[in-house]
Design a protein around this motif. Structure first.
Motif, PDB file in Angstrom:
ATOM      1  N   MET A   1       0.803  -1.166   0.131  1.00 30.22           N
ATOM      2  CA  MET A   1      -0.028  -0.012  -0.082  1.00 30.22           C
ATOM      3  C   MET A   1       0.887   1.330  -0.145  1.00 30.22           C
ATOM      4  N   GLY A   2       0.785   2.130  -0.945  1.00 31.64           N
ATOM      5  CA  GLY A   2       1.540   3.368  -1.011  1.00 31.64           C
ATOM      6  C   GLY A   2       1.131   4.313  -0.479  1.00 31.64           C
ATOM      7  N   PHE A   3       1.704   5.616  -0.266  1.00 26.35           N
ATOM      8  CA  PHE A   3       1.191   6.789   0.241  1.00 26.35           C
ATOM      9  C   PHE A   3      -0.029   7.339  -0.048  1.00 26.35           C
ATOM     10  N   PRO A   4      -0.425   7.422  -1.474  1.00 25.79           N
ATOM     11  CA  PRO A   4      -1.866   7.669  -1.830  1.00 25.79           C
ATOM     12  C   PRO A   4      -2.958   6.958  -1.154  1.00 25.79           C
ATOM     13  N   ASP A   5      -2.597   5.780  -1.166  1.00 23.05           N
ATOM     14  CA  ASP A   5      -3.753   4.896  -0.759  1.00 23.05           C
ATOM     15  C   ASP A   5      -3.963   5.074   0.855  1.00 23.05           C
ATOM     16  N   LEU A   6      -3.092   5.540   1.622  1.00 28.12           N
ATOM     17  CA  LEU A   6      -3.017   5.674   2.987  1.00 28.12           C
ATOM     18  C   LEU A   6      -4.217   6.592   3.444  1.00 28.12           C
ATOM     19  N   LEU A   7      -4.153   7.831   2.615  1.00 26.12           N
ATOM     20  CA  LEU A   7      -4.672   9.046   3.243  1.00 26.12           C
ATOM     21  C   LEU A   7      -5.883   9.511   1.870  1.00 26.12           C
ATOM     22  N   SER A   8      -6.815  10.171   2.265  1.00 26.14           N
ATOM     23  CA  SER A   8      -7.718  10.859   1.394  1.00 26.14           C
ATOM     24  C   SER A   8      -7.432  12.103   1.304  1.00 26.14           C
ATOM     25  N   ILE A  36       0.539  18.913  19.639  1.00 30.93           N
ATOM     26  CA  ILE A  36      -0.722  19.376  18.947  1.00 30.93           C
ATOM     27  C   ILE A  36      -0.807  18.482  17.760  1.00 30.93           C
ATOM     28  N   LEU A  37       0.256  18.001  17.103  1.00 24.25           N
ATOM     29  CA  LEU A  37       0.330  17.031  16.159  1.00 24.25           C
ATOM     30  C   LEU A  37      -0.281  15.719  16.319  1.00 24.25           C
ATOM     31  N   ILE A  38       0.378  15.212  17.361  1.00 29.06           N
ATOM     32  CA  ILE A  38       0.132  13.944  17.818  1.00 29.06           C
ATOM     33  C   ILE A  38      -1.314  13.664  18.264  1.00 29.06           C
ATOM     34  N   ALA A  46      -4.119   6.715  12.062  1.00 28.03           N
ATOM     35  CA  ALA A  46      -3.552   5.639  12.957  1.00 28.03           C
ATOM     36  C   ALA A  46      -2.625   6.223  13.752  1.00 28.03           C
ATOM     37  N   PRO A  47      -2.489   5.612  14.911  1.00 25.91           N
ATOM     38  CA  PRO A  47      -1.179   6.339  15.827  1.00 25.91           C
ATOM     39  C   PRO A  47      -0.114   6.280  15.157  1.00 25.91           C
ATOM     40  N   GLU A  48       0.577   5.197  14.456  1.00 32.29           N
ATOM     41  CA  GLU A  48       1.750   4.991  13.870  1.00 32.29           C
ATOM     42  C   GLU A  48       1.962   6.148  12.924  1.00 32.29           C
ATOM     43  N   LEU A  49       0.962   6.254  12.127  1.00 33.45           N
ATOM     44  CA  LEU A  49       1.057   7.258  11.112  1.00 33.45           C
ATOM     45  C   LEU A  49       1.092   8.576  11.718  1.00 33.45           C
ATOM     46  N   ALA A  50       0.291   8.840  12.606  1.00 29.94           N
ATOM     47  CA  ALA A  50       0.399  10.335  13.376  1.00 29.94           C
ATOM     48  C   ALA A  50       1.826  10.829  13.802  1.00 29.94           C
ATOM     49  N   LEU A  51       2.311   9.543  14.755  1.00 27.65           N
ATOM     50  CA  LEU A  51       3.866   9.911  15.060  1.00 27.65           C
ATOM     51  C   LEU A  51       4.719  10.038  13.734  1.00 27.65           C
ATOM     52  N   ALA A  52       4.555   9.214  12.897  1.00 23.61           N
ATOM     53  CA  ALA A  52       5.579   9.517  11.744  1.00 23.61           C
ATOM     54  C   ALA A  52       5.357  11.064  11.198  1.00 23.61           C
ATOM     55  N   GLY A  53       3.981  11.599  11.257  1.00 25.31           N
ATOM     56  CA  GLY A  53       3.816  12.687  10.492  1.00 25.31           C
ATOM     57  C   GLY A  53       4.366  13.844  11.177  1.00 25.31           C
ATOM     58  N   LEU A  54       4.792  13.777  12.832  1.00 24.35           N
ATOM     59  CA  LEU A  54       4.955  14.858  13.208  1.00 24.35           C
ATOM     60  C   LEU A  54       6.677  14.793  13.165  1.00 24.35           C
ATOM     61  N   MET A  55       7.278  14.019  12.472  1.00 26.14           N
ATOM     62  CA  MET A  55       8.707  13.879  12.631  1.00 26.14           C
ATOM     63  C   MET A  55       9.425  14.934  12.045  1.00 26.14           C
ATOM     64  N   ARG A 200       9.048   4.663   3.843  1.00 27.72           N
ATOM     65  CA  ARG A 200       9.205   5.648   2.910  1.00 27.72           C
ATOM     66  C   ARG A 200       8.053   6.235   2.764  1.00 27.72           C
ATOM     67  N   HIS A 201       6.636   5.594   2.916  1.00 31.33           N
ATOM     68  CA  HIS A 201       5.263   6.041   2.675  1.00 31.33           C
ATOM     69  C   HIS A 201       4.958   7.138   3.964  1.00 31.33           C
ATOM     70  N   SER A 202       5.339   6.893   4.863  1.00 28.06           N
ATOM     71  CA  SER A 202       5.141   7.746   6.273  1.00 28.06           C
ATOM     72  C   SER A 202       5.834   8.896   6.411  1.00 28.06           C
ATOM     73  N   MET A 203       7.025   8.828   5.742  1.00 31.54           N
ATOM     74  CA  MET A 203       7.822  10.013   5.536  1.00 31.54           C
ATOM     75  C   MET A 203       7.650  11.127   4.501  1.00 31.54           C
ATOM     76  N   ALA A 204       6.853  10.411   3.447  1.00 34.08           N
ATOM     77  CA  ALA A 204       6.481  11.321   2.358  1.00 34.08           C
ATOM     78  C   ALA A 204       5.178  12.050   2.979  1.00 34.08           C
ATOM     79  N   PHE A 205       4.325  11.500   3.805  1.00 34.62           N
ATOM     80  CA  PHE A 205       3.287  11.956   4.307  1.00 34.62           C
ATOM     81  C   PHE A 205       3.742  13.226   5.358  1.00 34.62           C
ATOM     82  N   SER A 206       4.815  12.976   6.148  1.00 29.13           N
ATOM     83  CA  SER A 206       5.200  13.798   6.853  1.00 29.13           C
ATOM     84  C   SER A 206       6.081  15.005   6.107  1.00 29.13           C
ATOM     85  N   ALA A 207       6.431  14.878   4.900  1.00 28.94           N
ATOM     86  CA  ALA A 207       7.245  15.894   4.350  1.00 28.94           C
ATOM     87  C   ALA A 207       6.033  16.893   3.614  1.00 28.94           C
ATOM     88  N   VAL A 208       4.980  16.458   3.496  1.00 26.93           N
ATOM     89  CA  VAL A 208       3.866  17.260   2.879  1.00 26.93           C
ATOM     90  C   VAL A 208       3.432  18.308   3.997  1.00 26.93           C
TER      91      VAL A 208
END
Length: 254
Positions: A1-8, A36-38, A46-55, A200-208
């Motif tokens: 599952m890639g980054f585009p499939d993880l989120l709307s 605030i981010l977490i 998902a908690p793991e994606l939220a944690l990755a997103g703040l990095m 790779r996918h969670s860090m792409a989300f974080s970079a956005v």
């Protein structure tokens, strides 16, 4: 599952709004972005994606905050708090490996309760201050900050409580927080490369989320530059109170 499939697209838009608001608060008081981010991202991701997103937003904004007064000032802050950084980093690495194994609820509550007490006591005009840095207290706060950071990605509140108790001047506190949090951000990313959170996918989300966080922080800086030391201290304590209440909420309600 890639980054585009993880989120709307709605998820991404909400995440950008959360990152912008987190940047404004961080620019004003120097912390609370991970909290605030977490909390915000974790309400619909998902908690793991939220944690990755703040990095990456945390890493970028901490670099700006720590280096705002120049490299020499940042190195001076690094030298002053080298014990805190060393102990905190060790605890962060150790606790990061327990994500998904050790429930964080007890730790979140145990740290949240004294933070709320400290913030309320200070806001009521009854100062709890340290005349000078104590090695034992510094180590204790570093253990709390590092352990909480590894488990939840939020390590700021214990650091802020310690610096506030030392009655650190506004500009110096902002710089010290930036330097400490920058190195903590790097340690957090490294620590979670082995926990499965960093992909790779969670860090792409974080970079956005990075541009929104930086734009929000720019606005926060403009607001922070207009307030004096007393107003900065009150604002810091209010955010610290909210941080403590949020930690208790997460510990009790999950």
């Amino acid at each position: 599952m890639g980054f585009p499939d993880l989120l709307s697209m709605v998820d991404i838009a909400l995440a950008i709004l959360v990152a912008s608001f987190a940047g404004v608060v961080k620019g004003m008081v120097g912390f609370a972005m991970p909290m605030i981010l977490i909390s915000g991202l974790g309400s619909f991701l998902a908690p793991e994606l939220a944690l990755a997103g703040l990095m990456l937003p945390t890493l970028a904004t901490n670099a700006w905050q720590g280096m705002r007064d120049g490299l020499r000032a940042a190195l001076a802050s690094l030298a002053r708090f080298k014990l805190f950084l060393g102990v905190g980093a060790l605890c962060l690495f150790a606790s990061a490996q327990l994500v998904g194994v050790l429930p964080a609820a007890v730790l979140l509550t145990v740290i949240g309760v004294p933070l709320v007490f400290f913030a309320v006591w200070q806001l009521l005009g009854r100062p709890l201050t340290l005349s000078e840095a104590s090695r034992r207290i510094e180590v204790a706060m570093a253990v709390l900050a590092g352990s909480l950071g590894g488990l939840s990605g939020v390590w700021g509140p214990p650091v802020v409580a310690y610096l506030t108790a030392l009655d650190t001047p506004k500009a110096e506190q902002m710089r010290i927080q930036g330097v400490l949090y920058l190195l903590g951000s790097v340690a957090l990313v490294i620590a979670h490369t082995g926990s499965g959170v960093v992909t790779r996918h969670s860090m792409a989300f974080s970079a956005v989320l990075v541009p929104a966080a930086l734009a929000g922080m720019w606005l926060g800086y403009r607001l922070q530059d207009r307030i004096d030391q007393a107003a900065f201290r009150r604002a810091t304590l209010v955010v610290l109170l909210l941080a403590g209440l949020n930690l208790i909420r997460r510990g009790v309600l999950g």
